[in-house]
Scaffold this motif. Structure first.
Motif, PDB file in Angstrom:
ATOM      1  N   CYS A   1      36.325   7.751  14.936  1.00  0.00           N
ATOM      2  CA  CYS A   1      37.071   8.745  14.182  1.00  0.00           C
ATOM      3  C   CYS A   1      38.548   8.404  14.344  1.00  0.00           C
ATOM      4  N   ASP A   2      39.423   9.197  13.759  1.00  0.00           N
ATOM      5  CA  ASP A   2      40.831   8.783  13.763  1.00  0.00           C
ATOM      6  C   ASP A   2      41.465   8.802  15.162  1.00  0.00           C
ATOM      7  N   LYS A   3      40.753   9.372  16.145  1.00  0.00           N
ATOM      8  CA  LYS A   3      41.320   9.377  17.496  1.00  0.00           C
ATOM      9  C   LYS A   3      40.971   8.130  18.302  1.00  0.00           C
ATOM     10  N   ASN A   4      39.914   7.441  17.901  1.00  0.00           N
ATOM     11  CA  ASN A   4      39.507   6.280  18.703  1.00  0.00           C
ATOM     12  C   ASN A   4      39.228   5.027  17.882  1.00  0.00           C
ATOM     13  N   ASP A   5      39.467   5.087  16.561  1.00  0.00           N
ATOM     14  CA  ASP A   5      39.120   3.930  15.721  1.00  0.00           C
ATOM     15  C   ASP A   5      39.893   2.663  16.100  1.00  0.00           C
ATOM     16  N   TRP A   6      41.084   2.835  16.703  1.00  0.00           N
ATOM     17  CA  TRP A   6      41.919   1.679  17.025  1.00  0.00           C
ATOM     18  C   TRP A   6      41.308   0.736  18.060  1.00  0.00           C
ATOM     19  N   ILE A   7      40.336   1.218  18.820  1.00  0.00           N
ATOM     20  CA  ILE A   7      39.805   0.362  19.895  1.00  0.00           C
ATOM     21  C   ILE A   7      38.973  -0.798  19.345  1.00  0.00           C
ATOM     22  N   TYR A   8      38.396  -0.614  18.140  1.00  0.00           N
ATOM     23  CA  TYR A   8      37.397  -1.592  17.690  1.00  0.00           C
ATOM     24  C   TYR A   8      37.992  -2.939  17.319  1.00  0.00           C
ATOM     25  N   LYS A   9      39.226  -2.927  16.779  1.00  0.00           N
ATOM     26  CA  LYS A   9      39.782  -4.230  16.408  1.00  0.00           C
ATOM     27  C   LYS A   9      40.042  -5.071  17.648  1.00  0.00           C
ATOM     28  N   HIS A  10      40.267  -4.418  18.781  1.00  0.00           N
ATOM     29  CA  HIS A  10      40.457  -5.156  20.031  1.00  0.00           C
ATOM     30  C   HIS A  10      39.107  -5.531  20.654  1.00  0.00           C
ATOM     31  N   LEU A  11      38.199  -4.562  20.676  1.00  0.00           N
ATOM     32  CA  LEU A  11      36.888  -4.834  21.285  1.00  0.00           C
ATOM     33  C   LEU A  11      36.167  -5.966  20.560  1.00  0.00           C
ATOM     34  N   HIS A  12      36.261  -5.960  19.227  1.00  0.00           N
ATOM     35  CA  HIS A  12      35.536  -6.980  18.466  1.00  0.00           C
ATOM     36  C   HIS A  12      36.102  -8.370  18.706  1.00  0.00           C
ATOM     37  N   VAL A  13      37.427  -8.462  18.730  1.00  0.00           N
ATOM     38  CA  VAL A  13      38.011  -9.781  18.934  1.00  0.00           C
ATOM     39  C   VAL A  13      37.684 -10.268  20.348  1.00  0.00           C
ATOM     40  N   ALA A  14      37.677  -9.339  21.300  1.00  0.00           N
ATOM     41  CA  ALA A  14      37.345  -9.723  22.678  1.00  0.00           C
ATOM     42  C   ALA A  14      35.904 -10.232  22.762  1.00  0.00           C
ATOM     43  N   SER A  15      34.985  -9.557  22.062  1.00  0.00           N
ATOM     44  CA  SER A  15      33.592 -10.020  22.066  1.00  0.00           C
ATOM     45  C   SER A  15      33.497 -11.430  21.487  1.00  0.00           C
ATOM     46  N   ASP A  16      34.172 -11.646  20.368  1.00  0.00           N
ATOM     47  CA  ASP A  16      34.119 -12.974  19.738  1.00  0.00           C
ATOM     48  C   ASP A  16      34.668 -14.034  20.689  1.00  0.00           C
ATOM     49  N   ARG A  17      35.736 -13.690  21.382  1.00  0.00           N
ATOM     50  CA  ARG A  17      36.345 -14.666  22.280  1.00  0.00           C
ATOM     51  C   ARG A  17      35.469 -14.927  23.504  1.00  0.00           C
TER      52      ARG A  17
END
Lengths: 529, 237
Positions: free
Chosen positions: A414-430
């Motif tokens: 939701c708009d309070k926590n959506d920002w975490i995913y762009k970091h989490l996803h890149v970290a998973s890929d790395r």
């Protein structure tokens, strides 16, 4: 003969809150409270039931972060000290309340805390041994969970990250409980098609869904939630029964709101004179819950009266009887329209028993007894045992769902926590990139890679997104997310550029030490179970 | 006088000893209560003070995470049956490429949009969507909550530029996601399976399950949010 089954499931989980850097960390108190108020009272209930020869059957999921904390030496030692403090306080309370209406309650805590200490010591400080004991006695079926309670549907763009969460969980579980887990509690009951084949790869046979996850499956399930379905992969999905949940959860009709039950919000840590409670609250003078609460719910207003343990016990017995009676009616009705015995799946958060609903463990104990002695309409069962008896089931793909508010992913996206995913996803890929490239790494590199995997997983805990959404303790959740991600990114560059800072790595390894046997190779494409 | 000398020296020595030994005695006295042993429970001693040294007394500052990672990506996620969420990053290199391909005026002459394609049941090639709609974006947006408003459909999203003449160029294309169902399935045909597919699957034919009718009547009252997290929403806050 029995006409149906009742499957009671407790999901025990806490995020990894271990802070060696400070002697008194508020968040570590979550663990201590849960141990004193939930895990030990449940273990005590199991012990009494076993002594009385009641062949109870319960299912409990122990999340890997919880397993890691319960077996951690530093936290055990700190808990032991915490316990001594609250015993000291309960001794003072027994004196202070003498000749007041609160004395009974004070004596109850004194007794409970001392019993907790005996229990804790009798398992050498490792409560996982207690759960394992009842597993080996065939009373408990222990499920696993994703390693750090990662919200799996929002990790679907990198399946290796999901695999690593599951493999790490299954490995730790087998090591700590001595058995391969048959079932997995999907964090937040969150499922999306495509997760089940990953579970199958690690030998998992079933998971639990919220009601609509089963009802809205690709093909209508013939028996609704009263029988599991097989995903096309062959992994079984059980659905939550709403009636049995409602009786316990509902804020209005639920049992925990009874006026004779203990009031959660009136803790002496907040109520009593500052100087008196000072040694038992946070050293900075922040008032916190001590766990000693002398009032009962009393009524809807702020007027509260003294807690009377014997009255609360009576109510717990009445409520256990009521719950059993309603399940009997339910089983009798459903079995009359089904051509096989229905299974009623009743999952709850374990920490609500005891911590929130103080009398919950007692209620559960009485319920187990009553089910054994007072009726023969239904029997208790675990999902694993059900599948052994009923191996032939309907096939359908469950519906993507969770047990959160509104039933889907909104709480965690939701708009309070959506920002975490762009970091989490890149970290998973790395992480996958590193695992592929350095699959045959050795020595220091392996340590750094394993720590990178820990940091990533700790950042993925669904707890952080949940806390950001609810708005209390947000700062802590943001800090944890950012810190673990930052640690990961630093490790990523250090590993990639071959300049690992061993001192800092050692610092991280000692601090964020969940999953001692983690294997970063779980992230590699070539590692398929 | 000489008779007093040994006594004076003796007193002086005692005083000196007392002076030098005092801190030692004192520290022994002071530490006495702490020596009180609990039952030995642990193999290792973890004095709080001896564990990993805290780098600072005040909490470490919260690290700032990178604003971008230098990757071209557009990720689409599902929030619920009606809402999607997309976030994206477009690298400077890609921006330059576009500028050199379409001319420097492209950024001024066009508007940023998300084009949302319904790709249910098809293999999407960029031109065969069942339908599409556009979301106009704010200038610097790098994420968007999209109201797709349809359960059980598959979607793909393009980040692109829309020109006044209606032409559209794609900058980034997302992964494909499917929104969850929000109701009972219409598919009543049943397939059954023995545990773990040990036996071959076979069709049972269409049936009219009683239990479903019973459940359908109650559909309105299935409370999706009464369980754990929902419980917290209503009780704790």
């Amino acid at each position: 003969m029995y006409k149906g089954y009742l499957c009671m499931i407790l999901h025990a989980h806490l995020p990894y809150v271990r802070h060696p850097e400070h002697e008194n960390f508020l968040e570590e108190k979550w663990l201590f409270e849960a141990i004193t108020e939930t895990y030990i009272p449940l273990i005590n209930a199991f012990e009494r039931l076993a002594e009385e020869g009641v062949p109870f059957r319960l299912t409990i999921s122990l999340s890997p972060t919880l397993l890691s904390m319960l077996t951690d030496g530093l936290l055990q030692e700190r808990y032991s000290r915490h316990l001594n403090k609250i015993i000291e306080l309960s001794d003072k309370e027994a004196g202070r309340t003498y000749n007041t209406p609160f004395h009974q309650s004070a004596l109850m805590y004194q007794d409970q805390f001392k019993r907790s200490r005996d229990t804790f010591y009798s398992y050498q400080g490792n409560l996982v041994k207690a759960f394992k004991k009842f597993q080996d006695l065939d009373r408990l079926e222990i499920m696993t969970c994703a390693a750090t309670h990662g919200f799996l549907p929002l990790m679907m763009n990198n399946k290796n990250a999901i695999r690593a969460q599951i493999r790490t969980a299954v490995d730790l579980h087998a090591r700590q409980t001595g058995r391969q887990p048959e079932g997995i509690w999907l964090p937040e009951c969150a499922y999306t098609p495509g997760i089940d084949p990953l579970l199958k790869d690690y030998g998992l046979k079933y998971f639990i869904l919220d009601t609509h996850g089963l009802l809205f499956a690709s093909h209508r399930p013939r028996y609704g939630v009263y029988a599991p379905i097989f995903c096309p992969s062959g992994v079984a999905a059980f659905g939550r029964d709403t009636e049995s949940s409602k009786q316990v959860w509902s804020s209005n009709e639920g049992y925990p709101g009874d006026f004779d039950y203990r009031e959660f919000y009136r803790d002496i840590g907040f109520d009593l004179d500052f100087e008196y409670v000072k040694p038992y609250i946070h050293p900075d003078g922040i008032r916190i819950h001590t766990g000693i609460k002398h009032f009962r719910i009393t009524g809807k207003s702020d007027h509260k009266e003294a807690y009377v343990p014997s009255n609360a016990r009576e109510k717990a017995a009445i409520h256990a009887g009521n719950f059993m009676f309603n399940r009997k009616l339910q089983v009798e009705f459903i079995s009359s329209i089904m051509d096989r015995p229905p299974i009623i799946v009743a999952p709850y958060d374990a920490e609500l028993f005891g911590h929130w609903w103080f009398e919950g463990p007692l209620w559960l104990e009485i319920l187990m007894k009553k089910i054994h002695f007072d009726q023969n309409t239904f029997s208790l069962i675990t999902p694993g045992e059900y599948l052994k008896r009923h191996g032939y089931n309907q096939v359908a793909t469950p519906c993507a769902s969770s047990w959160g508010h509104k039933g889907y992913n909104e709480v965690w996206l939701c708009d309070k926590n959506d920002w975490i995913y762009k970091h989490l996803h890149v970290a998973s890929d790395r992480m996958v990139e590193l695992a592929e490239k350095l699959y045959h790494a050795a020595g220091l590199q392996v340590r750094a890679l394993n720590q990178a995997a820990r940091e990533l997983m700790l950042a993925q805990s669904s707890d952080w997104a949940f806390i950001m959404n609810t708005g209390t303790m947000t700062e802590y959740a943001v800090r944890r997310t950012k810190t673990h991600l930052d640690n990961f990114l630093r490790l990523y560059y250090e590993i990639k550029e071959n300049r690992i800072d061993e001192g800092w790595l050692y610092h991280l390894e000692s601090k964020n030490n969940a999953f001692p046997d983690i294997d970063f190779r779980s992230y590699a494409d070539r590692t398929v179970a | 006088m000489p008779a007093f000398l040994p006594m004076v020296i003796g007193i002086a020595i005692i005083l000196l000893l007392a002076y030098t030994l005092w801190p030692f005695l004192k520290s022994r006295q002071a530490s006495k209560p702490e020596i009180k042993q609990e039952k030995p429970l642990f193999m290792e001693e973890y004095a709080g003070e001896l564990s990993i040294p805290a780098p600072q007394q005040t909490p470490e500052p919260v690290p700032e995470l990178p604003g971008s990672y230098g990757i071209d990506r557009l990720i689409l996620m599902v929030k619920d049956p009606y809402w999607l969420y997309a976030y994206w990053e477009i690298t400077a290199t890609s921006m330059e490429e576009i500028t050199s391909r379409y001319g420097p005026m492209i950024w001024e002459n066009s508007k940023p949009v998300l084009r949302v394609y319904d790709v249910t049941g098809i293999i999407f090639n960029g031109a065969n969507a069942n339908r599409y709609f556009d979301c106009a974006l704010g200038g610097n947006a790098d994420d968007w909550h999209i109201n797709a408003a349809e359960a059980n459909r598959s979607f793909c999203v393009d980040l692109g530029r829309l020109f006044p003449d209606g032409s559209f160029i794609t900058l980034l294309r997302s992964n494909i996601v499917t929104t969850p169902r929000d109701s009972l399935s219409d598919r009543l045909d049943e397939e059954w399976m023995w545990i773990e597919g040990l036996y071959t699957k076979f069709q049972m034919g269409i049936s009219s399950p009683l239990i479903i009718e019973e459940i359908s009547e109650r559909m309105g009252e299935i409370p999706l949010g009464i369980s754990s997290p929902g419980f917290y929403d209503s009780h704790v806050n």
